[in-house]
Design a protein around this motif. Sequence first.
Motif, PDB file in Angstrom:
ATOM      1  N   SER A 552      -1.740 -33.374  -3.624  1.00 29.73           N
ATOM      2  CA  SER A 552      -3.087 -32.885  -3.330  1.00 29.73           C
ATOM      3  C   SER A 552      -3.588 -32.072  -4.514  1.00 29.73           C
ATOM      4  CB  SER A 552      -3.074 -32.000  -2.072  1.00 29.73           C
ATOM      5  OG  SER A 552      -4.325 -31.358  -1.908  1.00 29.73           O
ATOM      6  N   SER A 553      -4.897 -32.150  -4.743  1.00 30.26           N
ATOM      7  CA  SER A 553      -5.504 -31.365  -5.823  1.00 30.26           C
ATOM      8  C   SER A 553      -6.267 -30.163  -5.277  1.00 30.26           C
ATOM      9  CB  SER A 553      -6.455 -32.247  -6.643  1.00 30.26           C
ATOM     10  OG  SER A 553      -7.490 -32.772  -5.817  1.00 30.26           O
ATOM     11  N   ASP A 554      -5.927 -29.759  -4.045  1.00 31.35           N
ATOM     12  CA  ASP A 554      -6.560 -28.587  -3.455  1.00 31.35           C
ATOM     13  C   ASP A 554      -6.217 -27.356  -4.292  1.00 31.35           C
ATOM     14  OD1 ASP A 554      -7.761 -26.845  -1.446  1.00 31.35           O
ATOM     15  OD2 ASP A 554      -5.695 -26.323  -0.914  1.00 31.35           O
ATOM     16  N   PRO A 555      -7.210 -26.578  -4.770  1.00 30.35           N
ATOM     17  CA  PRO A 555      -6.932 -25.435  -5.664  1.00 30.35           C
ATOM     18  C   PRO A 555      -5.984 -24.415  -5.058  1.00 30.35           C
ATOM     19  CG  PRO A 555      -9.276 -25.958  -5.671  1.00 30.35           C
ATOM     20  CD  PRO A 555      -8.656 -26.778  -4.594  1.00 30.35           C
ATOM     21  N   GLU A 556      -6.152 -24.147  -3.762  1.00 29.11           N
ATOM     22  CA  GLU A 556      -5.288 -23.149  -3.138  1.00 29.11           C
ATOM     23  C   GLU A 556      -3.839 -23.607  -3.124  1.00 29.11           C
ATOM     24  OE1 GLU A 556      -5.082 -21.856   1.324  1.00 29.11           O
ATOM     25  OE2 GLU A 556      -6.677 -20.677   0.337  1.00 29.11           O
ATOM     26  N   GLY A 557      -3.626 -24.871  -2.836  1.00 30.34           N
ATOM     27  CA  GLY A 557      -2.269 -25.395  -2.844  1.00 30.34           C
ATOM     28  C   GLY A 557      -1.674 -25.399  -4.242  1.00 30.34           C
ATOM     29  N   LEU A 558      -2.492 -25.702  -5.239  1.00 32.36           N
ATOM     30  CA  LEU A 558      -2.005 -25.689  -6.617  1.00 32.36           C
ATOM     31  C   LEU A 558      -1.590 -24.277  -7.034  1.00 32.36           C
ATOM     32  CD1 LEU A 558      -4.650 -28.057  -8.257  1.00 32.36           C
ATOM     33  CD2 LEU A 558      -2.250 -28.584  -7.767  1.00 32.36           C
ATOM     34  N   ILE A 559      -2.394 -23.301  -6.637  1.00 27.93           N
ATOM     35  CA  ILE A 559      -2.067 -21.905  -6.985  1.00 27.93           C
ATOM     36  C   ILE A 559      -0.762 -21.487  -6.311  1.00 27.93           C
ATOM     37  CG2 ILE A 559      -2.807 -19.509  -6.707  1.00 27.93           C
ATOM     38  CD1 ILE A 559      -5.695 -20.488  -6.992  1.00 27.93           C
ATOM     39  N   GLU A 560      -0.596 -21.886  -5.060  1.00 27.35           N
ATOM     40  CA  GLU A 560       0.635 -21.526  -4.355  1.00 27.35           C
ATOM     41  C   GLU A 560       1.843 -22.211  -4.982  1.00 27.35           C
ATOM     42  OE1 GLU A 560       0.848 -19.145  -1.836  1.00 27.35           O
ATOM     43  OE2 GLU A 560      -1.144 -18.870  -2.711  1.00 27.35           O
ATOM     44  N   ALA A 561       1.661 -23.436  -5.436  1.00 26.57           N
ATOM     45  CA  ALA A 561       2.771 -24.132  -6.093  1.00 26.57           C
ATOM     46  C   ALA A 561       3.161 -23.427  -7.389  1.00 26.57           C
ATOM     47  CB  ALA A 561       2.372 -25.582  -6.373  1.00 26.57           C
ATOM     48  N   ALA A 562       2.171 -22.997  -8.144  1.00 21.81           N
ATOM     49  CA  ALA A 562       2.458 -22.272  -9.388  1.00 21.81           C
ATOM     50  C   ALA A 562       3.145 -20.947  -9.093  1.00 21.81           C
ATOM     51  CB  ALA A 562       1.169 -22.055 -10.166  1.00 21.81           C
ATOM     52  N   ARG A 563       2.701 -20.258  -8.035  1.00 21.89           N
ATOM     53  CA  ARG A 563       3.323 -18.982  -7.676  1.00 21.89           C
ATOM     54  C   ARG A 563       4.781 -19.188  -7.264  1.00 21.89           C
ATOM     55  NH1 ARG A 563       0.492 -14.351  -6.313  1.00 21.89           N
ATOM     56  NH2 ARG A 563       2.193 -13.918  -4.851  1.00 21.89           N
ATOM     57  N   THR A 564       5.038 -20.254  -6.541  1.00 24.67           N
ATOM     58  CA  THR A 564       6.417 -20.515  -6.121  1.00 24.67           C
ATOM     59  C   THR A 564       7.324 -20.725  -7.335  1.00 24.67           C
ATOM     60  OG1 THR A 564       5.624 -21.501  -4.062  1.00 24.67           O
ATOM     61  CG2 THR A 564       7.881 -22.027  -4.737  1.00 24.67           C
ATOM     62  N   HIS A 602     -13.815 -22.266   0.715  1.00 27.63           N
ATOM     63  CA  HIS A 602     -13.326 -21.161  -0.110  1.00 27.63           C
ATOM     64  C   HIS A 602     -11.846 -20.894   0.116  1.00 27.63           C
ATOM     65  CE1 HIS A 602     -17.414 -20.313  -1.295  1.00 27.63           C
ATOM     66  NE2 HIS A 602     -17.788 -20.165  -0.027  1.00 27.63           N
ATOM     67  N   GLY A 603     -11.124 -21.825   0.719  1.00 25.35           N
ATOM     68  CA  GLY A 603      -9.718 -21.651   1.001  1.00 25.35           C
ATOM     69  C   GLY A 603      -9.488 -21.384   2.476  1.00 25.35           C
ATOM     70  N   THR A 604      -8.221 -21.284   2.865  1.00 21.44           N
ATOM     71  CA  THR A 604      -7.906 -21.056   4.276  1.00 21.44           C
ATOM     72  C   THR A 604      -8.326 -19.661   4.704  1.00 21.44           C
ATOM     73  OG1 THR A 604      -5.691 -20.371   3.600  1.00 21.44           O
ATOM     74  CG2 THR A 604      -5.971 -22.661   4.293  1.00 21.44           C
ATOM     75  N   GLN A 605      -8.771 -19.550   5.949  1.00 16.11           N
ATOM     76  CA  GLN A 605      -9.201 -18.284   6.521  1.00 16.11           C
ATOM     77  C   GLN A 605      -8.613 -18.135   7.914  1.00 16.11           C
ATOM     78  OE1 GLN A 605     -13.445 -17.968   6.433  1.00 16.11           O
ATOM     79  NE2 GLN A 605     -13.562 -17.866   4.203  1.00 16.11           N
ATOM     80  N   ILE A 606      -8.434 -16.882   8.320  1.00 10.88           N
ATOM     81  CA  ILE A 606      -7.914 -16.584   9.658  1.00 10.88           C
ATOM     82  C   ILE A 606      -9.110 -16.383  10.576  1.00 10.88           C
ATOM     83  CG2 ILE A 606      -6.529 -15.007  11.027  1.00 10.88           C
ATOM     84  CD1 ILE A 606      -5.011 -14.319   8.455  1.00 10.88           C
ATOM     85  N   VAL A 607      -9.242 -17.260  11.553  1.00  8.07           N
ATOM     86  CA  VAL A 607     -10.367 -17.196  12.486  1.00  8.07           C
ATOM     87  C   VAL A 607      -9.869 -16.573  13.791  1.00  8.07           C
ATOM     88  CG1 VAL A 607     -12.130 -18.512  13.720  1.00  8.07           C
ATOM     89  CG2 VAL A 607     -11.402 -19.227  11.430  1.00  8.07           C
ATOM     90  N   LEU A 608     -10.210 -15.319  13.997  1.00  6.98           N
ATOM     91  CA  LEU A 608      -9.880 -14.584  15.220  1.00  6.98           C
ATOM     92  C   LEU A 608     -11.113 -13.866  15.705  1.00  6.98           C
ATOM     93  CD1 LEU A 608      -6.434 -13.007  14.234  1.00  6.98           C
ATOM     94  CD2 LEU A 608      -6.793 -15.013  15.683  1.00  6.98           C
ATOM     95  N   ASP A 609     -10.983 -13.260  16.858  1.00 11.22           N
ATOM     96  CA  ASP A 609     -12.068 -12.442  17.369  1.00 11.22           C
ATOM     97  C   ASP A 609     -12.374 -11.320  16.379  1.00 11.22           C
ATOM     98  OD1 ASP A 609     -12.771  -9.819  19.214  1.00 11.22           O
ATOM     99  OD2 ASP A 609     -13.704 -11.687  19.934  1.00 11.22           O
ATOM    100  N   PRO A 610     -13.659 -11.021  16.077  1.00 10.43           N
ATOM    101  CA  PRO A 610     -13.986  -9.983  15.091  1.00 10.43           C
ATOM    102  C   PRO A 610     -13.325  -8.640  15.349  1.00 10.43           C
ATOM    103  CG  PRO A 610     -15.943 -11.234  15.667  1.00 10.43           C
ATOM    104  CD  PRO A 610     -14.859 -11.704  16.582  1.00 10.43           C
ATOM    105  N   SER A 611     -13.247  -8.238  16.612  1.00  8.77           N
ATOM    106  CA  SER A 611     -12.615  -6.949  16.912  1.00  8.77           C
ATOM    107  C   SER A 611     -11.131  -6.979  16.583  1.00  8.77           C
ATOM    108  CB  SER A 611     -12.826  -6.593  18.390  1.00  8.77           C
ATOM    109  OG  SER A 611     -12.226  -7.585  19.225  1.00  8.77           O
ATOM    110  N   ARG A 612     -10.513  -8.130  16.844  1.00 12.66           N
ATOM    111  CA  ARG A 612      -9.070  -8.233  16.535  1.00 12.66           C
ATOM    112  C   ARG A 612      -8.852  -8.233  15.017  1.00 12.66           C
ATOM    113  NH1 ARG A 612      -4.415  -9.131  19.025  1.00 12.66           N
ATOM    114  NH2 ARG A 612      -2.781 -10.426  18.068  1.00 12.66           N
ATOM    115  N   ILE A 613      -9.744  -8.897  14.274  1.00 13.59           N
ATOM    116  CA  ILE A 613      -9.643  -8.869  12.811  1.00 13.59           C
ATOM    117  C   ILE A 613      -9.738  -7.427  12.316  1.00 13.59           C
ATOM    118  CG2 ILE A 613     -10.859  -9.465  10.672  1.00 13.59           C
ATOM    119  CD1 ILE A 613      -9.258 -11.746  11.638  1.00 13.59           C
TER     120      ILE A 613
END
Length: 686
Positions: A552-564, A602-613
């Motif tokens: 995959s050429s997804d930027p977020e995945g590429l960055i994580e691969a480089a970090r690993t 813009h990459g993966t995001q955590i979708v939760l209730d605003p109050s819980r966030i």
Amino acid sequence: MTARMKSLLTMLGVPVGVVGIILLLVVPVPAPLLDLLIIVNILFALVILLTTMFAKKPLDFSVFPSLLLVATLFRLGLNVASTRLVLGEGYAGEVIAAFGHVAVGGSLVIGAVVFLILIVIQFVVVTKGAERVAEVGARFTLDAMPGKQMAIDAELNAGMISEQQAKERRAEVAAEADFYGAMDGASKFVKGDAIAGIIIIIINVVGGIALGMLQRGMEIGEAVETYTLLTIGDGLVTQIPALLMAVATGMIVTRSTSDQEMSSQASKQLSQSQMALMIAGCAALVMALIPGMPPIPFIVVGVGLIIASRRIAAGEKRAEAAKRIAEAMPPAPSGDTTEDLIEQMRVHALEIQLAPDLVDLVSGQSDDLLARVKALRRTVAAELGVVVPAVRTRDSIELPRSTYAIRVAGVEVGRGTAPSGRLLALGDGLEDVPGQATVEPVFQLAGKWVPAEMRHAAEMAGATVIDRVSVIVTHLSAVINQNAARLLSREDVRVLTEGVKQVNPSAVDELVPNVLSLAEVQRVLQGLLAERVAINDLPRIYEALSLRANQSSDPEGLIEAARTALGPALVAKHLDDGVLRVVMIDPALEQSMLEGLRPSEHGTQIVLDPSRIEQVIAALADTIRSVDSRGIAPVLVCAPALRPAVRRLAGTQADGVAVLSYQEATSAGSRIETVGVVRVSETIAA
């Protein structure tokens, strides 16, 4: 063979000389040899005195304390040898006899008085003064040593100097402290030498008269004349070198560090005020009118001072006229060609603007702002693997006085002050030190801009004193680290890639442009820099990108691969005594966050209730703050899939704490210690 002989003679010269001096104390010396040794002693002292005058700073003649000890021992050996000849034979060579006749000048009384005056000058004036200056210099140098060491550490931590430069500066500070400490002790040799000389003179006079009358049958007048003459000559040939060494001691401990020898420095500073010379010349002419005064000497000296004053005034007028002509000349017409207009329109990647009164910082000297910025670029390149673009430095009349501004891509990102003639003192206990209160722009430390002449007072108060250029360069270093991703251009990536291709061509050929374009590689490297990850290990990064890009050429995945791939290096900078101290996320909370993970443009995001966030963010900030209060700098660890989203979530709410995945945290094989857990109350979260 000649070089080896020369090296051997140089190495053995001092030891053989010291052994010879010891022999002087026990072995009789014939009068001709004593004459030669006395001449060597006088000229040796004269060479040392002249060397102290031409040395630019005391450490240039750091062997002086040891030479002072050797010279003192040499004079005492000559005293013993001459005393043996005076008392044993009534004759101590031609040099001593000649000095005695010159000093006496036909009258033993006059000779004795002159000789006593010489002793008083040496012992009371020169020796005592040199001893006191050496003692004070040693004390102040040792007191200032911790402050100087802290200033070196501060510049090293800010990246303004390299480890080698810091090591050299620390060695220079230690050498300076050792030198002044040695001079404090060596000055006691001068004092002891003067006292020993007086005692030896008394012994020579009393013992000589007694021997002359009792053993040689001399009349008292003849004995007094003979042995007093020899004693005065003996005293002169030893006390004159002693006086020269005392003067050299005083001169070396009263010298300040300068780029010029003493004669040039004195000539320049004595001629800096033409009014002082004019007043002194007029005073000499007035004194020539006093009845009974010899007018000719006063007139000659007065006229000479007035002529010197007029020449200095004429030189100042010429310099002022040249300055006005330069200011009156119209500025060179600005070009109106297309290339010139394009240059004026160009937005510089990195720029420092200086208020007009700060232009002196760009002096062209080796330690000015431009030289320090060049050194900073080398440091950043070594640490982050980024070639920082050339820093444009220019003046701006729009800035307030003593102000500088740092711009990135034409946008101001930092501003501070650097008043002329002042130094920044950081620390507590500065209430009694005059200065302007301020806040250091990078670490937000309270401090004061103190006058340069109050540097020692600030250091004595326990403050760390930093010069103006260091303040600006430290601020620039922080700006570069914060904006490294913005400063990495496409052209920079091309140059870096070409560099990798020279040493590891397979890594580049498999990646660019077959799998990823240069723009995609730039995006990955910018993502790493945004998280303060150094990209100097480009071959390893490119190899990891090649493997990931095939899936995959997804930027977020590429960055994580480089970090690993860089995992051990990421962990290493957070280790404390080989232990990685981490803050974890409660498993139940982490599972709910994984369930709420959603992809976006813009990459993966955590979708939760605003109050819980909000509760998660607050719990994260509270946990990090609690751990920090215990003096621990932790990292936050989480599941690999969550790491990018958690990093964005915690980026600004937890003081920029580093976020590692479990895979990265364990890659180095170091011991892991959990120091905190992020929890959200289920009652509140419900």
